[in-house]
Design an enzyme around this catalytic site. Structure first.
Site, mmCIF file in Angstrom:
data_model
loop_
_atom_site.group_PDB
_atom_site.id
_atom_site.type_symbol
_atom_site.label_atom_id
_atom_site.label_comp_id
_atom_site.label_asym_id
_atom_site.label_seq_id
_atom_site.Cartn_x
_atom_site.Cartn_y
_atom_site.Cartn_z
ATOM 1 C CB CYS A 194 -2.445 4.654 10.725
ATOM 2 S SG CYS A 194 -3.340 6.139 11.189
ATOM 3 N NE ARG A 250 3.612 3.326 11.024
ATOM 4 C CZ ARG A 250 4.118 4.002 10.012
ATOM 5 N NH1 ARG A 250 5.328 3.741 9.606
ATOM 6 N NH2 ARG A 250 3.418 4.923 9.406
ATOM 7 C CD1 TRP A 287 -0.416 9.647 14.752
ATOM 8 C CD2 TRP A 287 0.001 8.798 16.774
ATOM 9 N NE1 TRP A 287 0.193 10.616 15.505
ATOM 10 C CE2 TRP A 287 0.459 10.142 16.739
ATOM 11 C CE3 TRP A 287 0.148 8.055 17.953
ATOM 12 C CZ2 TRP A 287 1.057 10.743 17.835
ATOM 13 C CZ3 TRP A 287 0.751 8.679 19.032
ATOM 14 C CH2 TRP A 287 1.198 9.994 18.972
ATOM 15 C CG ASN A 292 -0.132 5.600 7.110
ATOM 16 O OD1 ASN A 292 -0.352 6.519 7.906
ATOM 17 N ND2 ASN A 292 1.075 5.135 6.862
ATOM 18 N N GLY A 293 -2.235 8.271 6.144
ATOM 19 C CA GLY A 293 -1.936 9.522 5.441
ATOM 20 C C GLY A 293 -2.984 10.580 5.760
ATOM 21 C CD GLU A 309 15.099 21.615 20.826
ATOM 22 O OE1 GLU A 309 14.801 22.032 21.959
ATOM 23 O OE2 GLU A 309 14.827 20.455 20.458
ATOM 24 C CE LYS A 314 16.349 17.500 21.723
ATOM 25 N NZ LYS A 314 15.109 18.184 21.680
ATOM 26 C CD GLU A 359 16.519 15.811 25.491
ATOM 27 O OE1 GLU A 359 15.717 15.389 26.326
ATOM 28 O OE2 GLU A 359 16.156 16.437 24.469
ATOM 29 C CG HIS A 382 25.469 41.837 29.361
ATOM 30 N ND1 HIS A 382 25.576 43.139 29.813
ATOM 31 C CD2 HIS A 382 25.106 41.918 28.058
ATOM 32 C CE1 HIS A 382 25.273 43.964 28.825
ATOM 33 N NE2 HIS A 382 24.976 43.250 27.746
ATOM 34 C CE LYS A 431 8.652 11.553 22.918
ATOM 35 N NZ LYS A 431 9.599 12.560 22.414
#
Ligand code: M6R
Length: 606
Positions: free
Chosen positions: A2, A27, A76, A100-101, A480, A484, A487, A503, A601
């Site tokens: 947050c 955030r 958040w 925050n936390g 992955e 990355k 993209e 193969h 996104k």
């Protein structure tokens, strides 16, 4: 993740708080609120939604006069869905607090306070902190905060005020950032520098464990041991845009470096290493002994996390585990029933194909579980149960920190189901949790080698094709790494299970083709080394990702090392150099790293 702001000074606090909150909105933005002290009265206004909703709500109730003390928050959600009750500030008696936390032991403290007769209005861990401070309050807010903090386990940055002490703003931090801004006769507290840059560039960065008392006369800080200390004043030269990225060039780069913290926050929410227990909300798992089969469904990077998760879950839990790409799952009319646990993994919680797949599975009578990063998102609401990852808002289109938190949730799920089904003793769970806790430190070690990886990017950024190879747990990491790179840098890249080379893909190997071979010390190491030799003998250029000090380093053209770690946990480390390699190549090519072409996104059309 947050955002918090506090103000004490001669200006109207409200304007400062709102301006600061707007700078933190990137955030987290599901609810917001402020608390102001005027005429020994606390005025608290909160609203669900963005800061402009808060401004609207304030229009009706803005207290009159020049109020010079206040705190504000933009949320958040982590504990409890976005709602006015869960929004900050939380009030307990004369006290208001923003936090925050994540507080690990909040349920235990909540139970104790309930026994003392306190009642709670929200589902948050933050309200527990406010009531605990109130419990210790006898007219000295700083003392009450210090006393209360002795009980807390976890991470926090706090700003606290009391209507009985209108000249006093208290802050504290542990494992969550908090900065103190110094103006002319005014003071600011904030979780992030952007919030205070419009007002001052002189800041004190508080150390872990610091508590600060701010009055019109000045600032006193005590450290973790309770000793009075001074922290150096620094001058921040960043622009506001730079400050939002904490000085990094792109959000993706910032998010890559946030991964140790994101992993620690997610772990901290769900484990008790001493007791050998993994806590998940009851609704998440229902009756763990019932499942005869597990199906995991996701898209993109989240699908890669599912592929890693399968390798952990199947042997530990002892049931068949299937993994599906959401769009394919929808298309093939899967057989599911009441004995199936279907897990839907999504950072955003809004991906159209994953949501449609969830609805399909529910319709077939499966028990559904969401693993999501966004609290209150569609997938988290529509599943029977949800386990949240605590990555914080992910802004770069390329998913990084969400991925490592998804993996850790799946690993914890494997431990929890294995333990519930009597397949793993508590001592073994405890041992594995202890090892997990060492991961953030090891991740920091890998990230500290960014210079080496940037150098590699300089050599390879003009290449047209890349091949990524891995086996077992690192086959999904090969996928992955390739995703990355393609993209964000638009370089063609393929991820392959190394055993499949013969193969077909081996035909692609020719002089100079860069092949990233992920070969840490694990059960498939020897086979990976054989694959490396196959590439080398056909003049391919091997970039090895392996364990520090391993002889593989001498056999490959370039070597990116990770510290030694249990073979089951290598993906948490091997993925990091691949993210950085993609990032530096894309940046070197001048690509729009945070918003690559043709991508969004959150893919809300199926
Ligand atoms: O929000 P989700 O996790 O459901 O998103 C899934 C994919 O769209 C996402 O992972 C995408 O592949 C990323 N751009 C990868 O970096």
């Amino acid at each position: 993740m947050c955002g918090i702001v506090g103000y004490l000074g001669e200006e109207k606090a409200l304007g400062v708080l709102l301006e600061g909150l707007k700078r933190l909105e990137y955030r987290g933005y599901d609810s917001a609120g402020v608390a102001l002290v005027s005429g020994e009265r606390l005025h608290v206004v909160k609203s669900v939604g963005k800061i402009r909703e808060l401004e609207r709500a304030l229009r009706d109730v803005e207290p009159e006069g020049t109020i010079h003390l206040g705190i504000g928050h933009t949320r958040w959600a982590t504990h409890g869905r976005p709602s006015e009750a869960n929004a900050h500030p939380h009030v307990a008696g004369p006290i208001a607090l923003v936090h925050n936390g994540i507080i690990e032991n909040y349920l235990e403290i909540k139970r104790e306070l309930e026994e003392e007769g306190y009642t709670f209005l929200s589902d948050t861990d933050s309200e527990v902190v406010a009531r605990l401070i109130f419990h210790h309050y006898g007219g000295d807010l700083f003392e009450a905060v210090r006393e209360a903090l002795k009980r807390l386990k976890g991470a926090y940055a706090l700003a606290v005020i009391s209507e009985e002490e209108p000249n006093c703003l208290v802050g504290a931090r542990k494992d969550s950032p908090l900065v103190l801004g110094l103006g002319e006769g005014e003071f600011f507290l904030a979780s992030d520098i952007p919030a205070i840059l419009p007002f001052t560039r002189r800041v004190l960065l508080l150390n872990n464990g610091d508590k600060v008392l701010i009055t019109p006369q000045g600032v006193s800080i005590v450290d973790e041991a309770g000793v009075a200390v001074e922290r150096p004043v620094q001058r921040i030269m960043w622009s506001i845009a730079q400050a939002e990225k904490a000085g990094y060039k792109h959000f993706m780069q910032k998010e890559i470096f946030e991964q140790p913290r994101a992993l620690a926050d997610t772990l901290r929410s769900y484990i008790s290493p001493e007791k050998g227990e993994v806590y998940f909300p009851q609704a998440a798992l229902d009756d763990a002994s019932r499942w005869r089969r597990v199906t995991m469904v996701a898209c993109g990077t989240s699908w890669h996390a599912a592929l890693v998760g399968r390798v952990w879950l199947e042997p530990l839990v002892g049931v068949p585990v299937e993994v599906d790409i959401a769009s394919e799952f929808r298309a093939r009319d899967p057989a599911l029933d009441g004995d199936s646990l279907a897990i839907f993994i999504s950072q955003s919680g809004e991906t159209a194909d994953t949501l449609a797949a969830l609805r399909l599975a529910r319709g077939k009578g499966a028990r559904t579980l969401a693993v999501c990063n966004v609290v209150g998102s569609s997938i988290s609401r529509e599943a029977h149960g949800v386990i949240y990852t605590h990555a914080g808002p992910e802004i770069g289109v390329a998913s990084t920190k969400a991925f490592v938190t998804q993996m850790v949730v799946l690993y914890l799920l494997a431990l929890r189901l294995a333990s519930d089904r009597g397949r793993m003793e508590k001592e073994e769970v405890s041992r594995r949790l202890g090892v997990l806790l060492s991961l953030p430190g090891k991740m920091e070690e890998v990230l500290a080698r960014e210079g080496e990886i940037e150098g590699l990017a300089r050599e390879y950024f003009q290449v047209k094709d890349f091949l990524y190879l891995g086996r077992w747990l690192n086959y999904p990491i090969a996928l992955e790494g390739a995703l990355k790179l393609k993209e964000i840098s638009y370089i063609h890249a393929e991820g392959y299970p190394a055993g499949e080379m013969k193969h077909g893909p081996i035909a692609l190997i020719e002089e100079g083709l860069p092949v990233v071979a992920i070969a840490p010390r694990d059960r498939v190491y020897d086979k990976m080394v054989a694959n490396v030799e196959e590439v080398k003998s056909r003049d391919g250029e091997v970039i090895g990702v392996g364990t520090q000090g391993d002889p593989l380093g001498q056999r490959v053209d370039r070597f990116l090392s990770i510290p030694p770690v249990d073979e089951e946990l290598t993906p948490f480390l091997t993925v990091l150099p691949l993210q950085l390699l993609a990032y530096f190549i894309a940046d070197r090519k001048g690509c729009d790293v945070d918003q690559p072409r043709n991508l969004a996104k959150s893919v809300t059309v199926g």
